[in-house]
Design a protein around this motif. Structure first.
Motif, mmCIF file in Angstrom:
data_model
loop_
_atom_site.group_PDB
_atom_site.id
_atom_site.type_symbol
_atom_site.label_atom_id
_atom_site.label_comp_id
_atom_site.label_asym_id
_atom_site.label_seq_id
_atom_site.Cartn_x
_atom_site.Cartn_y
_atom_site.Cartn_z
ATOM 1 N N MET A 50 95.252 15.247 129.092
ATOM 2 C CA MET A 50 94.081 14.283 128.371
ATOM 3 C C MET A 50 92.869 15.110 127.832
ATOM 4 O O MET A 50 92.099 14.884 126.891
ATOM 5 N N ALA A 51 92.704 16.498 128.729
ATOM 6 C CA ALA A 51 91.572 17.139 128.422
ATOM 7 C C ALA A 51 91.639 18.168 127.412
ATOM 8 O O ALA A 51 90.864 18.463 126.449
ATOM 9 N N LEU A 52 93.087 18.547 127.248
ATOM 10 C CA LEU A 52 93.216 19.662 126.287
ATOM 11 C C LEU A 52 93.931 19.295 124.899
ATOM 12 O O LEU A 52 93.973 19.910 124.041
ATOM 13 N N TYR A 53 94.680 18.243 124.863
ATOM 14 C CA TYR A 53 95.626 17.526 123.836
ATOM 15 C C TYR A 53 95.032 16.395 123.387
ATOM 16 O O TYR A 53 95.056 15.275 124.147
ATOM 17 N N LYS A 54 94.691 16.238 122.007
ATOM 18 C CA LYS A 54 94.399 14.881 121.487
ATOM 19 C C LYS A 54 95.463 14.256 120.952
ATOM 20 O O LYS A 54 95.764 13.113 121.427
ATOM 21 N N GLY A 55 96.108 14.943 119.973
ATOM 22 C CA GLY A 55 97.168 14.109 119.251
ATOM 23 C C GLY A 55 96.703 13.278 118.374
ATOM 24 O O GLY A 55 95.611 12.799 118.009
ATOM 25 N N ALA A 61 96.068 9.375 116.601
ATOM 26 C CA ALA A 61 95.488 8.292 117.086
ATOM 27 C C ALA A 61 96.750 7.176 117.381
ATOM 28 O O ALA A 61 97.316 6.820 116.444
ATOM 29 N N LEU A 62 96.805 6.596 118.365
ATOM 30 C CA LEU A 62 97.604 5.405 118.645
ATOM 31 C C LEU A 62 96.883 4.164 118.305
ATOM 32 O O LEU A 62 97.658 3.267 117.645
ATOM 33 N N LEU A 63 95.872 4.157 118.629
ATOM 34 C CA LEU A 63 94.883 2.658 118.214
ATOM 35 C C LEU A 63 93.697 3.301 117.451
ATOM 36 O O LEU A 63 92.949 4.167 117.779
ATOM 37 N N GLY A 64 93.258 2.612 116.155
ATOM 38 C CA GLY A 64 92.376 2.974 115.488
ATOM 39 C C GLY A 64 92.621 3.973 114.544
ATOM 40 O O GLY A 64 93.701 4.540 114.348
ATOM 41 N N ASP A 65 91.490 4.221 113.537
ATOM 42 C CA ASP A 65 91.700 5.474 112.420
ATOM 43 C C ASP A 65 91.695 6.673 112.806
ATOM 44 O O ASP A 65 91.777 7.692 111.650
ATOM 45 N N GLY A 66 90.922 7.147 113.848
ATOM 46 C CA GLY A 66 90.537 8.454 114.317
ATOM 47 C C GLY A 66 89.140 8.771 113.491
ATOM 48 O O GLY A 66 88.913 10.018 113.806
ATOM 49 N N PHE A 67 88.683 8.162 112.710
ATOM 50 C CA PHE A 67 87.170 8.477 112.214
ATOM 51 C C PHE A 67 86.126 7.771 113.009
ATOM 52 O O PHE A 67 84.921 8.273 112.592
ATOM 53 N N SER A 68 86.471 6.617 113.331
ATOM 54 C CA SER A 68 85.230 5.794 113.748
ATOM 55 C C SER A 68 84.416 6.488 115.009
ATOM 56 O O SER A 68 83.269 5.946 115.304
ATOM 57 N N ASP A 69 85.120 7.182 115.734
ATOM 58 C CA ASP A 69 84.268 7.703 116.792
ATOM 59 C C ASP A 69 83.897 9.148 116.785
ATOM 60 O O ASP A 69 83.398 9.712 117.607
ATOM 61 N N LEU A 70 83.846 9.557 115.477
ATOM 62 C CA LEU A 70 83.229 11.017 115.128
ATOM 63 C C LEU A 70 81.657 11.031 115.647
ATOM 64 O O LEU A 70 81.316 12.081 115.895
ATOM 65 N N ASN A 71 80.862 9.988 115.344
ATOM 66 C CA ASN A 71 79.792 10.073 115.700
ATOM 67 C C ASN A 71 79.459 9.999 117.174
ATOM 68 O O ASN A 71 78.183 10.154 117.574
ATOM 69 N N LEU A 72 80.194 9.857 117.792
ATOM 70 C CA LEU A 72 79.936 9.829 119.528
ATOM 71 C C LEU A 72 80.230 11.114 119.978
ATOM 72 O O LEU A 72 80.028 11.497 121.270
ATOM 73 N N GLN A 73 80.932 12.172 119.280
ATOM 74 C CA GLN A 73 81.069 13.373 119.812
ATOM 75 C C GLN A 73 79.835 14.100 120.182
ATOM 76 O O GLN A 73 78.804 14.061 119.397
ATOM 77 N N GLY A 74 79.718 14.632 121.234
ATOM 78 C CA GLY A 74 78.845 15.528 121.737
ATOM 79 C C GLY A 74 77.391 14.786 122.348
ATOM 80 O O GLY A 74 76.602 15.427 122.692
ATOM 81 N N TYR A 118 94.015 8.091 121.689
ATOM 82 C CA TYR A 118 94.782 9.153 121.189
ATOM 83 C C TYR A 118 96.174 9.069 122.134
ATOM 84 O O TYR A 118 96.106 8.804 123.013
ATOM 85 N N LEU A 119 97.311 9.966 121.495
ATOM 86 C CA LEU A 119 98.508 9.985 122.166
ATOM 87 C C LEU A 119 98.074 10.862 123.387
ATOM 88 O O LEU A 119 98.835 10.636 124.425
ATOM 89 N N GLY A 120 97.363 11.830 123.373
ATOM 90 C CA GLY A 120 97.097 12.557 124.549
ATOM 91 C C GLY A 120 96.560 11.957 125.887
ATOM 92 O O GLY A 120 97.154 11.889 127.018
ATOM 93 N N SER A 121 95.790 10.831 125.631
ATOM 94 C CA SER A 121 95.309 9.865 126.588
ATOM 95 C C SER A 121 96.554 8.960 127.198
ATOM 96 O O SER A 121 96.527 8.922 128.374
ATOM 97 N N GLY A 122 97.177 8.737 126.420
ATOM 98 C CA GLY A 122 98.593 7.839 126.644
ATOM 99 C C GLY A 122 99.255 8.664 127.368
ATOM 100 O O GLY A 122 99.962 8.300 128.629
ATOM 101 N N ILE A 123 99.798 9.707 127.026
ATOM 102 C CA ILE A 123 100.667 10.733 127.801
ATOM 103 C C ILE A 123 100.203 11.178 129.108
ATOM 104 O O ILE A 123 100.844 11.124 130.396
ATOM 105 N N GLY A 124 98.785 11.633 129.320
ATOM 106 C CA GLY A 124 98.380 12.187 130.383
ATOM 107 C C GLY A 124 98.187 10.919 131.490
ATOM 108 O O GLY A 124 98.510 11.055 132.604
ATOM 109 N N GLY A 125 97.792 9.719 131.024
ATOM 110 C CA GLY A 125 97.460 8.476 131.890
ATOM 111 C C GLY A 125 98.775 8.320 132.372
ATOM 112 O O GLY A 125 99.043 7.705 133.524
#
Length: 403
Positions: free
Chosen positions: A157-162, A164-177, A324-331
């Motif tokens: 979950m920390a190192l692999y993003k993969g 997007a399973l849900l969402g477009d992958g762009f709507s959360d860019l403004n939350l980074q950092g 994202y896929l990384g969160s699903g696999i890691g969880g």
């Protein structure tokens, strides 16, 4: 019948503890979401820790006084030292070292090192005897495999993003950092950074050391409180720990905060502090302590890697960010790891049950014997403790037989 009801009550408490730990991770997930929104213009992180701990203490103190009044053991030097150690490691050291490490490295690196908490906890629990794992037996293998699965899931979950399973992958860019944005770094970070740079120390390396220390502090807190919970109420223990932890944090904030402007909060910051103090601190630490009493430190620590997954799910629900896929696999790996450790404990108890039953049946058989021979009756009633002195034993036996 009494044993059956006790077993059912213990099983019910175990399920409640598992549910409580899931609630704790959901609370932390909500806390991360709120922090991302509220700390954009941000409060000084050290001041935030001080106010969060003070709010938690004002909640825990009165509740512990009313709930555990009359049931708490008398305070002793041992208890006071224990509460000070818990406040130093689990509250003051845990929060301050994470803040330093986060500012010296990056959020991604801080997240990547958090899986060290269940590893440190498991090793410390083995060292202190609050956990056992025999590699030669299937239950020990299941426990070790479960720890490895949880760590692997957290790392994924920390190192692999993969994708997007849900969402477009762009709507959360403004939350980074956003988690580390805000007012300038707390004064101890600036002061310490200047001192270390002048000494030729790289801040990145210091940040890694701080993050490892943060993980070790949290593991020490969980393991050290486990044996204390058998003799001291969980709520009162948490309140006393926060008394010392909040005191140390307040002293640090008073010395190193930049000025009165850092202690002036907006309405959004006040709401964030209140939620963090009431839910993420007071409620969560109490539930962690109560669950630790029932499930032990290893399982408590193994739930912690679920925080990123809870944060991702809640971010998806409330912020419309992508999952994202990384969160699903890691969880999924973390859930498998938790099941493996829980099954290992259950199997270990089942393996130990036959010998316990044989001993119980033997004792019941002994107590139901109809002893008619006078000499055997004296031997049975007196027990083996009198055999150490033959002369006294024979003298008393003669008098009882004469009567």
């Amino acid at each position: 019948m009494g044993t059956l009801w006790e077993n059912r009550a213990m099983a019910a408490d175990a399920w409640k503890a598992h549910a409580a730990l899931l609630l704790v991770q959901l609370n932390y997930g909500a806390y991360h979401v709120i922090a991302k929104l509220a700390l954009t213009g941000g409060i000084n992180q050290l001041v935030f820790c001080v106010l969060r701990d003070v709010v938690a203490l004002t909640i825990l103190g009165p509740l512990a006084y009313m709930k555990d009044k009359g049931s708490r053991p008398a305070l002793s030097g041992y208890f006071l030292f224990s509460f000070f150690f818990l406040g130093l490691t689990g509250i003051f050291g845990n929060q301050l070292l994470f803040t330093l490490g986060l500012n010296f490295t990056s959020p991604a690196y801080a997240a990547a090192l958090q899986p060290a908490i269940p590893v440190f906890t498991f090793l410390l629990a083995l060292a202190f005897g609050t956990e056992n794992a025999n590699w030669q037996r299937i239950d020990g293998k299941a426990k070790i495999l479960g720890v490895l699965l949880c760590v692997a899931g957290a790392l994924i979950m920390a190192l692999y993003k993969g994708p997007a399973l849900l969402g477009d992958g762009f709507s959360d860019l403004n939350l980074q950092g956003i988690a580390v944005a805000g007012k300038p770094a707390p004064e101890p970070i600036g002061w310490l950074a200047t001192l270390l740079i002048d000494a030729g120390v790289e801040l990145w390396h210091l940040g890694v050391v701080c993050l490892i220390g943060n993980c070790f502090c949290m593991a020490s807190y969980i393991v050290y409180q486990a044996p204390l919970l058998s003799s001291y109420p969980a709520l009162s223990m948490t309140a006393y720990s926060y008394l010392f932890g909040a005191g140390l944090m307040t002293l640090t904030g008073g010395f190193f905060a930049n000025g009165l402007s850092d202690w002036t909060l907006t309405h959004t910051e006040i709401a964030c502090v209140l939620f963090s103090g009431i839910v993420a601190s007071a409620l969560n630490y109490w539930l962690l302590s109560w669950s630790n009493k029932i499930l032990g430190p290893s399982l408590v620590a193994l739930y912690m890697p679920l925080q990123p997954l809870a944060s991702s799910i809640l971010s998806r629900i409330f912020l419309k960010s992508s999952l994202y896929l990384g969160s699903g696999i890691g969880g999924g790996l973390i859930v498998l790891g938790l099941y493996s450790v829980t099954w290992g404990r259950y199997k270990g108890e089942r393996l130990a049950l036959p010998s316990q039953r044989r001993m119980s049946d033997y004792m019941k058989g002994q107590s139901s014997l109809r002893i008619n021979d006078p000499l055997l009756k004296v031997l049975y009633n007196r027990g083996p403790s009198h055999l150490a002195s033959p002369s006294v034993f024979l003298s008393r036996t003669w008098h009882e037989l004469s009567d």
